[in-house]
Design an enzyme around this catalytic site. Structure first.
Site, mmCIF file in Angstrom:
data_model
loop_
_atom_site.group_PDB
_atom_site.id
_atom_site.type_symbol
_atom_site.label_atom_id
_atom_site.label_comp_id
_atom_site.label_asym_id
_atom_site.label_seq_id
_atom_site.Cartn_x
_atom_site.Cartn_y
_atom_site.Cartn_z
ATOM 1 N N ASP A 190 7.152 10.142 -65.661
ATOM 2 C CA ASP A 190 6.887 11.386 -64.796
ATOM 3 C C ASP A 190 5.351 11.199 -64.967
ATOM 4 O OD1 ASP A 190 6.204 14.009 -63.821
ATOM 5 O OD2 ASP A 190 8.243 14.343 -64.298
ATOM 6 N N HIS A 260 6.235 12.473 -58.773
ATOM 7 C CA HIS A 260 5.876 12.394 -60.221
ATOM 8 C C HIS A 260 5.684 11.070 -60.676
ATOM 9 C CE1 HIS A 260 7.055 16.439 -61.119
ATOM 10 N NE2 HIS A 260 7.800 16.611 -60.161
ATOM 11 N N GLU A 327 9.858 17.539 -55.757
ATOM 12 C CA GLU A 327 8.494 17.845 -55.811
ATOM 13 C C GLU A 327 7.480 16.637 -55.545
ATOM 14 O OE1 GLU A 327 8.633 21.194 -59.385
ATOM 15 O OE2 GLU A 327 8.511 19.327 -59.903
HETATM 16 C C1 ACM Z 1 12.677 20.032 -61.264
HETATM 17 O O1 ACM Z 1 12.788 20.825 -62.078
HETATM 18 N N1 ACM Z 1 11.541 19.759 -60.867
HETATM 19 C C2 ACM Z 1 13.708 19.386 -60.830
#
Ligand code: ACM
Length: 548
Positions: A190, A260, A327
């Site tokens: 991440d 990420h 995201e």
């Molecule tokens: C998430 O909680 N971004 C999958």
């Protein structure tokens, strides 16, 4: 999921020959198995199987696993082919994870068509220890006919924000196995850190595993000024995967693309959108959503090919690799002449279609290594690949969207299964007990039926199961992990295994209370269901990275 590898590698103490079983006295109280079996018939008030002398186990592939599970439950065992009392039967007519368990005062048998089925029978048996009318340990005389509602019964672990030691991960796996989970979803990369050794790209861990500081507990906008770093070597990963497989748990890795990705891009800036103004990636200390995306170039896909080749080899039991997909703000792709050129060349109308193109390219790589992809529900933006499995976390409508297109889904909704969310009063008023937000008490987890309304019976088959997610921004160590996960994960175990019509909250809570002494004996810092306090009040939450 692949068959568990057994026998367990344990050294067993040699016992002197156990005396032949004599029946227990009449057994007044029954077992308290979690998850509740589909069919359980106990003969209360009658003699059961007396455990005073321990159990003689029939030799064979499952014998040492059985000995290990029963010894952990405090029962003496001996593997002995003379008059064995616990025996295993292969019954090919049973479904893959199903089992039948029969206890009489003289003998115990477990029938299954797979090693997993035998393991689940042993788990139910080990939870059935009770006392006869003289207060002596015994199993009630009983018959169980059981199988899981869902094939995917998962828990998630985010090692990017904070990581647990291998020893601590194994302790979590042991508890998951006790409650018949079968997947550990391991979030390994991440923005805040890359935690898996990739030999072809050493800077991923040399550079990408270290952030210069973290958010301060209790004041999340203030950096603490202390570097945080660490990663799992390939040997450690293999060790965790093998340990889990021996307990019937498949570890499914997650490598996040295209977003990420700040830690990866800090290590290898050439695979980011390097042609945008003020390009300066760094491993991020704050928590949230950040703009650093992989650039959609052939060089990036070649790099990812090298990464996924090693990841696939490290997780031989998993049919899947999770590729993230959530995201991913499109600002950098909008600002990058290279990304825009690729969009034009590929005939893509917008950046959402570019995300879909990116996911499909990564899917081809993952398929080349004989794995299938799972992605968060954003993978439908710009068009869902027909062969992807979707992990639904936001709106349940995405589950219907995917299922109507014939895709499989796994339900991990923020409404019920984000176990990093708050769970009610009772936590000490200390910064380390901070939570990200939200409110998902035990009862809410238990109430979940993870099947969206309005599906046909055929469509329901596309719901592989459900999973609790445990994002670790505010979970620095095992003490905190245990507090947020248990007992909500035990409620989830029953959601994922037991038919909806057999669930009953009060009955579950009564059984759960009988499990607490076992958790206490292991010093698990669960949240006490009566008052919300940590079960181990003296346990200290450590915010430092684990020492090797
Ligand atoms: C998430 O909680 N971004 C999958």
């Amino acid at each position: 999921m692949k068959n568990a590898t057994l026998p367990l590698l344990v050294s067993l103490p040699l016992l002197t020959t156990l005396a032949f079983a004599v029946p227990s006295g009449p057994v007044p109280t029954g077992s308290a198995i979690i998850p509740k079996p589909v069919l359980l018939q106990e003969k209360l008030g009658e003699p059961g199987f007396c455990l005073e002398q321990g159990i003689r186990i029939a030799p064979g592939a499952m014998a040492s696993a059985a000995a290990c599970i029963l010894q952990n439950a405090g029962i003496k065992t001996q593997i002995n082919d003379k008059n064995p009392e616990l025996s295993f039967v292969v019954d090919r007519s049973l479904a893959k994870e199903a089992y039948k368990l029969k206890v009489t005062p003289q003998a115990i048998s477990i029938a299954a068509s797979s090693k997993e089925g035998i393991l689940y029978g042993l788990r139910s048996l080990s939870q059935s220890i009770t006392k006869d009318d003289q207060g002596k340990k015994c199993f009630p005389t009983m018959e169980i006919d059981d199988k899981p509602r869902f094939a995917w019964r998962g828990l998630h672990m985010d090692s990017a924000r904070h990581m647990l030691s291998v020893k601590d991960i194994k302790s979590v796996i042991d508890l998951l196995a006790r409650y018949k989970f079968n997947v550990l979803h391991w979030h390994l990369t991440d923005d805040q850190g890359w935690r898996i050794e990739i030999k072809k790209y050493p800077k991923l861990t040399e550079v990408g595993s270290i952030r210069q500081q973290s958010a301060t507990f209790g004041n999340r906008n203030k950096p603490d000024g202390k570097p945080y770093g660490g990663y799992y070597t390939q040997e450690e990963i293999k060790d965790v995967v093998k340990f889990a497989a021996q307990r019937g748990i498949t570890v499914v890795p997650e490598i996040e693309v295209p977003g990420h990705a700040a830690a990866a891009i800090t290590a290898y800036p050439e695979f980011g959108n390097k042609d945008i103004p003020n390009y300066k990636p760094e491993v991020i200390w704050r928590y949230g959503v950040f703009p650093y995306l992989f650039s959609p170039t052939e060089e990036t896909f070649k790099f990812l090919d090298g990464v996924f080749a090693e990841v696939a080899a490290l997780f031989p039991d998993s049919p899947y690799i999770h590729i993230g997909g959530d995201e991913a703000p499109k600002d950098q792709w909008k600002a990058s002449p290279t990304a825009q050129k690729i969009m034009k060349e590929q005939g893509l109308k917008n950046e959402h279609e570019l995300q879909s193109y990116f996911v499909k390219r990564v899917e081809q790589i993952v398929n080349k290594y004989n794995k299938r992809i799972i992605g968060w529900d954003e993978i439908q933006e710009g068009g869902l690949s027909p062969t992807a499995t979707m992990m639904v976390w936001r709106d349940w409508k995405w589950a219907k969207h995917a299922i109507e297109r014939g895709n499989d889904v796994i339900m991990t909704p923020t409404s019920h299964l984000y176990l990093d969310y708050g769970q009610g009063p009772g936590a000490p008023n200390k910064p380390e007990y901070e939570v990200i937000g939200g409110h998902i008490p035990l009862e809410k987890v238990y109430s979940l039926n993870p099947v969206p309304e309005g599906l046909t019976k055929e469509q329901e088959k596309h719901i592989l199961g459900c999973q609790g997610n445990v994002w670790s921004e505010y979970i620095p160590d095992l003490v905190k992990y245990q507090y947020v996960v248990f007992p909500r994960a035990i409620a989830l175990a029953e959601v994922a295994w037991t038919p909806q019509e057999l669930k009953n909250e009060q009955d579950f809570k009564n059984r759960l209370n009988k499990h607490l002494p076992y958790l206490d004996s292991l010093k698990v810092n669960y949240r006490r269901p009566d008052n919300g306090a940590p079960a181990q009040p003296d346990a200290v939450i450590n915010t430092e990275a684990p020492k090797k």
